[in-house]
Every structure is written in C-alpha cells, then in structure tokens.
Design an enzyme around this catalytic site. Structure first.
Site, mmCIF file in Angstrom:
data_model
loop_
_atom_site.group_PDB
_atom_site.id
_atom_site.type_symbol
_atom_site.label_atom_id
_atom_site.label_comp_id
_atom_site.label_asym_id
_atom_site.label_seq_id
_atom_site.Cartn_x
_atom_site.Cartn_y
_atom_site.Cartn_z
ATOM 1 N N ASP A 82 -37.735 -8.871 32.655
ATOM 2 C CA ASP A 82 -37.242 -7.496 32.747
ATOM 3 C C ASP A 82 -37.668 -6.656 31.556
ATOM 4 O O ASP A 82 -38.084 -7.168 30.520
ATOM 5 C CB ASP A 82 -35.725 -7.475 32.882
ATOM 6 C CG ASP A 82 -35.014 -8.138 31.700
ATOM 7 O OD1 ASP A 82 -35.484 -9.182 31.229
ATOM 8 O OD2 ASP A 82 -33.983 -7.595 31.243
ATOM 9 N N GLU A 149 -32.841 -10.376 30.596
ATOM 10 C CA GLU A 149 -32.628 -10.616 29.166
ATOM 11 C C GLU A 149 -32.050 -9.386 28.476
ATOM 12 O O GLU A 149 -31.133 -9.480 27.658
ATOM 13 C CB GLU A 149 -33.960 -11.016 28.509
ATOM 14 C CG GLU A 149 -33.848 -11.479 27.068
ATOM 15 C CD GLU A 149 -34.013 -10.380 26.042
ATOM 16 O OE1 GLU A 149 -33.813 -10.629 24.841
ATOM 17 O OE2 GLU A 149 -34.350 -9.242 26.441
#
Length: 491
Positions: A82, A149
């Site tokens: 991400d 994350e």
C-alpha cells in the site's frame, strides 16, 4: 516486460523502473490494494513461481536458489503493497480509481499533485525485479509483500509463524541511500473524544469558514524534527489567541487526513456577529503575515482563506468552543525528546494528525512514536492527564513494537563490508524514528537477522514526495551484491 505507462519505464535500471511504472498504474492506497496484490499474484504465477497468500492478504512468492548457491542462508525480501494517499487541494485525483502520474523532474521522479508511492513502491519493485531476473546470484529466496502497512501494519500484525523459512530478512522500506537501519521506533494510536454541546437554535449570526492550507506536511516520523508546521495546531492557536476579543463559536473543526502524516490543511467554521466579520478578516490577515514571517524558512506556501458559508449545524456553545480550543492548544505535538544514545535521532514524538467534528463530539487522532517503551507510555500518560483535565475520553490502540538494535548482527557486518568494497567508504548504521515492520516480524521469527535499506526518498506521505533516480541504481547494485554475499548455512 510490460506496456509502458509513463516515461519512467525507460530509466535505468530499467527492470526496476518498469515494475515501478506498472505499480503506479494500479491504484493501491491503504485498504484498497487488492487490485495490485492480485496483479502481482497473477504475474508471479505466470513466471512459474510458487505463490500463496495468508488470511490477512499478504503475498508470498518463493524462488529457488541459483546454481551453486543452494547452500546459502535463505533470504526474505520484504516490502509493503500500500501507499499513503495525499494530494494537493487543487489536484483532482481519486486514489481508489486513478493511477499515479509519475514524471521525471531533473534528477528525481515525482508525481503530478499527489504522493508518488515510492514509499514503498520502489522497494516492492526491486523485490519483483529480483524474482524476474535470471542473472542475479542468490540463495533460496522468499518475497513477502504485506498489506495495509501505512494505516496500521495490518499485514505484519497478521503474519504467523511457519510461513517463512528464511534466516535473513532484507526490509526495503528505508529512504536514504548510504544509510542502513538496524532499529526503528514503535508506536501507538491515541484517540481523544471531547463531548460538546450545541446551541439549541441559531441566533442570527453569520457563518465563516477559515481555511489554513499550503503547508508542506510530510511523514510524521522521519519529518517530525524538521520544523514543518502542523495545520491543526496552527489553526487552533489562531482561534484561541489571535481572535481573542471577537465573540465567535465553533460550528465545525476538521483537519488532517492520516494519523501518520503531518497535517497540511485544516478548516474551522465559526459563527460570528455580522458586525464582527471585518474585524475577523483583518485578524486573519494579520496572523497570516505573522506566521509567514515566523515560519518563512520552511512554510513558504502558508495561506489563510476566509469564506462566508451556510452552516448545516448550529454552533457549539461558548463553553464547548473554549474547551475544544484549550484542549487542542494544550495537546503536545512534534518532538518530545531526542535520543541520548543515538545522536541526531528523535527518541519520542507525537503527531496531532486528524480532527473530525460530529454533532455531539470532536475526535482527535494522534500517533505516538518512541524508540523506547517508557517514552511511549510517558506520552500516553500526558494525554490521559490532559483528557482528564479537559473532561475528554482517551483510548489507545494499535500498539506496535519497536525494532531493538543488534549492533553485532552478522548481516550488518556483511552489508558494511560489501558497501565499503564497492564505494570505498562505510555506510551509516542508523536507527530510524519511523515504524518499520521489522519489529513485528521479530515476534513470530525472533532469530531472524534483519536490516533495512533503500534509495533516497524525500518528503514521503506528502505531495512533495520524490525519489532520486541515481540512488535507485545504487540501491539496486547493493541489493544484487548483498544477495551474492549471503553466507553459507550453518552445519
């Protein structure tokens, strides 16, 4: 390899930039990275690489050792899928549906009005490039790409023992070439909720929205010591101190969008008597001039805008208005303490990241970071005391551990010797005041030897994010050299 989407696909090393070009073309903000994860799975499967996913959504890919390297210690390459979604106010971009638009700007690659996603897209691209390459010597290899994350390390929290066989982990989420990280800060989210009361009916006042914009923002870990202003704090200061003597009540206060990004913009809608509007506008112009002078070395775009608006809610009472402003002004923000052990490194910090207003309450979301547990709990205690004094509630959640430095790590010595052999100088061995997933990996894999390294990325978590082209080439050479220098497994 892939159909080019932008000019960056022609940069060198081309195999890394082609993967990063493809990554930019597939939307992947936190919580919305499934399309990119599935693309990676489909690609790896097409390359006959063993691929699987765990129940959290993390992607695992395995590649056998190259000929003659079978007895080397198995290595895990790690990145997160991400990216942080931040854009300039005048940029029309939907991170869930629109691709990132990267372009070359001199020696750097940046994006058109948005975060670039080099954090951690370049690291992810390098992991995939190793998998795609046929000319890199390496032992048994695993790649793990974690999800979510940036919004809470969900993938790393969900990692289970037994999924990885590697003895060494190379985290690719660092942002300064020439620095190798052997430790990082832990953190925890803090949410303060202040109940508010509203006037029972409008009293003939007019409504003005005060907008503060144009700040640089940035990463709430690596940029927290740079003096970049926090829009939430500056706007609260403006209302509390610079508008004193003007009778106003807050209708809504909102600012920031992510707990781990320094807020670049904040907004307050206030109710004021029509006769006081001109004075309010004059005060705002004065404070703009004051803050531009005060922050001239850093915040060159600081701008206040006042606009008369229609309000959908009645104002808060004067008591609730003052309670909120006092709470925001008293809330700590920025560097709390520098490390005594590591010169120039922040030990403990707090980012007042997001403020939202509901009908009956205001929520303030902060992120506490610290290299030591006692530093984190000290700030938790400060916020708890502040909440008690303000009549607010506080909740702490999402705690993640720091990564304790191991100066005698075999891997650090291998990297240092390899780096010095290539460049004739030693790399800087560092601890970073940001959250890396290594601390969480240590829980199910306590004996795994780890380092973190990467190319030079400036201003992550902000639309100013950029990655240095030359450093990507250096980082790639280091990755290849390090893989070829991994030692043989113990008998």
């Amino acid at each position: 390899m892939f159909k080019p989407h932008s000019e960056i696909s022609q940069l060198e090393p081309q195999i890394v930039w082609q993967f990063f070009d493809q990554i930019c073309s597939i939307p992947h903000p936190s919580k919305h990275e499934e399309a990119l994860a599935q693309f990676i799975v489909d690609w790896a499967t097409s390359q006959n690489l063993a691929t699987r996913r765990d129940k959290t959504g993390n992607v695992f890919i395995k590649k056998p050792a190259t000929e003659g390297m079978e007895t080397r210690k198995p290595v895990v390459l790690q990145a997160h899928i991400d990216m942080v979604p931040q854009k300039n106010d005048d940029t029309n971009h939907n991170f869930v549906t629109d691709p990132i638009r990267p372009f070359v700007d001199g020696d750097w690659v940046t994006a058109d009005g948005t975060t670039l996603g080099a954090d951690n897209g370049i690291g992810m691209a390098s992991c995939l490039a190793v998998l795609a390459s046929n000319d890199i010597a390496h032992g048994p290899l695993e790649v793990i790409l974690t999800v979510d994350e940036e919004a809470g390390m969900t993938g790393a929290f969900g990692l289970e023992a037994g999924w990885l066989e590697g003895e060494i982990l190379l985290n690719t989420d660092s942002e300064q070439e020439g620095e190798i990280y052997m430790g990082c800060a832990g953190g925890i989210d803090a949410s303060l909720t202040l109940d508010i009361e509203r006037q029972t009916e409008a009293t003939g006042q007019v409504y003005v929205e005060i907008t503060l914009k144009g700040l640089k923002g940035g990463h709430s870990g690596v940029d927290i010591h740079t003096g970049r202003a926090n829009a939430n704090k500056l706007l609260a200061r403006t209302l509390k101190h610079h508008l004193s003597g003007i009778d106003f009540q807050i209708v809504e206060f909102k600012g920031g969008s992510l707990r781990n990004a320094i807020p670049r913009e904040a907004y307050a809608t206030v109710a004021v008597q029509d006769a006081d509007i001109n004075q309010l506008i004059e005060r705002i112009e004065e404070v703009q001039a004051l803050m531009r002078k005060e922050l001239a070395a850093i915040e060159t775009g600081l701008t206040f805008i006042t606009t008369q608006v229609e309000a959908s809610q009645t104002p808060m009472t004067s008591k609730s208005t003052q309670q909120l402003l006092s709470l925001l002004n008293a809330c700590p923000n920025g560097v709390v303490r520098m490390s005594d052990d590591i010169q120039g490194v922040v030990e403990t910090s707090l980012n007042l990241g997001v403020i939202t207003t509901e009908q009956d309450s205001v929520e303030i979301l902060c992120l506490i970071r610290s290299l030591i547990d006692s530093g984190r709990t000290d700030v938790e205690g400060t916020l708890a005391s502040l909440a008690e004094l303000a009549g607010a509630k506080v909740e702490f959640s999402g705690a993640y551990p720091g990564w304790k430095p191991e100066p005698e790590s075999e891997l650090i010595h291998i990297f240092r010797d390899m780096y010095e052999g290539i460049y004739g100088k030693k790399p800087d061995i560092m601890v970073i005041h940001a959250g890396l997933e290594c601390g969480l990996f240590k829980e199910p894999y306590p004996d795994m030897d780890m380092i973190s390294f990467g190319p030079t990325i400036k201003f992550p978590h902000s639309p100013d994010e950029k990655v240095h082209i030359g450093s990507v080439g250096l980082y790639w050479e280091q990755m290849k050299a390090l893989l070829s220098n991994i030692p043989v497994k113990s008998a």
